[in-house]
Motif scaffolding. Sequence first.
Motif, PDB file in Angstrom:
ATOM      1  N   LEU A 144       0.810  -1.209   0.000  1.00 38.62           N
ATOM      2  CA  LEU A 144       0.000   0.000   0.000  1.00 38.62           C
ATOM      3  C   LEU A 144       0.843   1.259   0.000  1.00 38.62           C
ATOM      4  O   LEU A 144       0.438   2.280  -0.565  1.00 38.62           O
ATOM      5  N   LEU A 145       2.040   1.173   0.612  1.00 44.37           N
ATOM      6  CA  LEU A 145       2.873   2.365   0.751  1.00 44.37           C
ATOM      7  C   LEU A 145       4.302   1.948   1.022  1.00 44.37           C
ATOM      8  O   LEU A 145       4.568   1.049   1.818  1.00 44.37           O
ATOM      9  N   GLY A 146       5.248   2.614   0.331  1.00 47.80           N
ATOM     10  CA  GLY A 146       6.657   2.366   0.584  1.00 47.80           C
ATOM     11  C   GLY A 146       7.240   1.317  -0.368  1.00 47.80           C
ATOM     12  O   GLY A 146       6.619   0.980  -1.372  1.00 47.80           O
ATOM     13  N   PRO A 147       8.439   0.787   0.004  1.00 45.92           N
ATOM     14  CA  PRO A 147       9.211   1.156   1.185  1.00 45.92           C
ATOM     15  C   PRO A 147       9.752   2.586   1.078  1.00 45.92           C
ATOM     16  O   PRO A 147      10.063   3.060  -0.011  1.00 45.92           O
ATOM     17  N   MET A 148       9.855   3.220   2.240  1.00 44.48           N
ATOM     18  CA  MET A 148      10.365   4.577   2.322  1.00 44.48           C
ATOM     19  C   MET A 148      11.214   4.732   3.577  1.00 44.48           C
ATOM     20  O   MET A 148      11.105   3.946   4.514  1.00 44.48           O
ATOM     21  N   ASP A 149      12.072   5.736   3.557  1.00 47.51           N
ATOM     22  CA  ASP A 149      12.924   5.970   4.708  1.00 47.51           C
ATOM     23  C   ASP A 149      12.095   6.277   5.951  1.00 47.51           C
ATOM     24  O   ASP A 149      11.048   6.934   5.884  1.00 47.51           O
ATOM     25  N   GLY A 150      12.565   5.825   7.112  1.00 40.03           N
ATOM     26  CA  GLY A 150      11.831   5.996   8.350  1.00 40.03           C
ATOM     27  C   GLY A 150      11.503   7.428   8.690  1.00 40.03           C
ATOM     28  O   GLY A 150      10.431   7.739   9.215  1.00 40.03           O
TER      29      GLY A 150
END
Length: 343
Positions: A144-150
Motif C-alpha cells: 500500500l505504501l513504501g518502502p520509504m525511509d523511516g
Amino acid sequence: MTYMRGRPSVWVLTGIILLAQGFFSRPAFTQVEPQSRAVELLQEIRHDISPPLREITPLVRPLGPPEAKEIRLLHPPREVKRMPDAVMQTSTLANISTTAGVNFEGVGANGSAPPDTNGSAGTTQFVEWVNTKFAVYDKTGRLLLGPMDGNTLWSGFGGPCQTNNDGDIVVLFDKLNNRWVMSQFSITGGPPFYQCVAVSTTSDATGSFARYAFVQPGFNDYPKLGVWPDAYYVSYNLFNNTGTAFLGARLCAMDGAAMRAGSTATQQCFQLSTSFGAVLPSDVDGTSPPPAGEPAFMLGFDNNLSSLDLWKFHVDFVTPANSTLTGPANLSVSPFNEACLTI
C-alpha cells in the motif's frame, strides 16, 4: 558514528517474549535497588499532526555500502559456565500438517547488519520496518505504501527527527485504541539525542500521525516500546553523550492519551543504576486490557543467571509525584547461559 540498528493471556510481558534480546546486553548486578526513586518529568520538544502519510513525498536515500552496528559492551566478557539445561525439551510429538498463510516479500535489509526486522499487524494492515525503511501492506500482502525511509514519518516536522534516519526502530499496533505507534531515535549530530514517536490518528497507517520529539539526558540506546492502558512505556540503555560510558537502564512512560489526542504530551522517567541494563517493558496483546489500575511491568536479567528482575511502574500524569517504580522483585528460573554478551 555508525547507525545503531540495532505477548500467557490477553496481556503479557513483552520482556518475556523478548528475553532473547535481553541476552544481548546486561551489566553486572551487584545489589537490589531501593524501592523508592524520584521521577523525572520531561516535556516534549515539540509535536504536530502530519498530513496523511500517503500524501507525503517519500524520502528514499540511495543504498550505499553495508552499515554495521556499533558494539557497546555493558559489562566485561564472562566465562561461559557449562551446565545441563533442566527445562530443555528432550522429545518431540508426531508431526502435524499445517496450512501456509499469506507469504509475500517484505522490506529488505537495506544494507544494515543486523537489520533489526520489526513488524506489527493491525485490523486490516501490516507494517514492517527494517532499520531505516518501512512499508505498509494489506493482509493479502499487497503493498500500500513504501518502502520509504523511516524519517519520512517526520517530513515537515523540523529538527533532527526530520533530518536523521538513524534506526533502532519499533512499530506496534495499539489494539486497545486501534492506533499505530512508531518510533526511532535520532542520534546523528547529538547531543542532544532524540526519541521520535508517531501515533496514528486512525487505524490506517497510510493516514495522518501525531508526531512527537523527546530528548533524553544522554545517548538513548536500545529503545524498546510497550503498549499499556495508561501509557506507552519505553526503556533505554542510557550512555553518556560520547557513548563511551554506560549510565544504567532508563524506564519511561509517555502520555498515550495525550498523544492519541494530538495534544501536548509529557514523559516520566526513572533512572536505574549501572547494575541494570536491557530492561524490557510489558505490552498488551489483544483487545482485553489488564485489570484496572494494574501497573506496567519491566523485566530484566539478574546477574546470577538463574533469576529475573521485575519492576512495577505506576504512572500518574495528573500528579507526577505520585508515580512510582518499585522493585526489583527477584523471580527464580532454571539456570541459563547468555547467548551473547553485547548488543
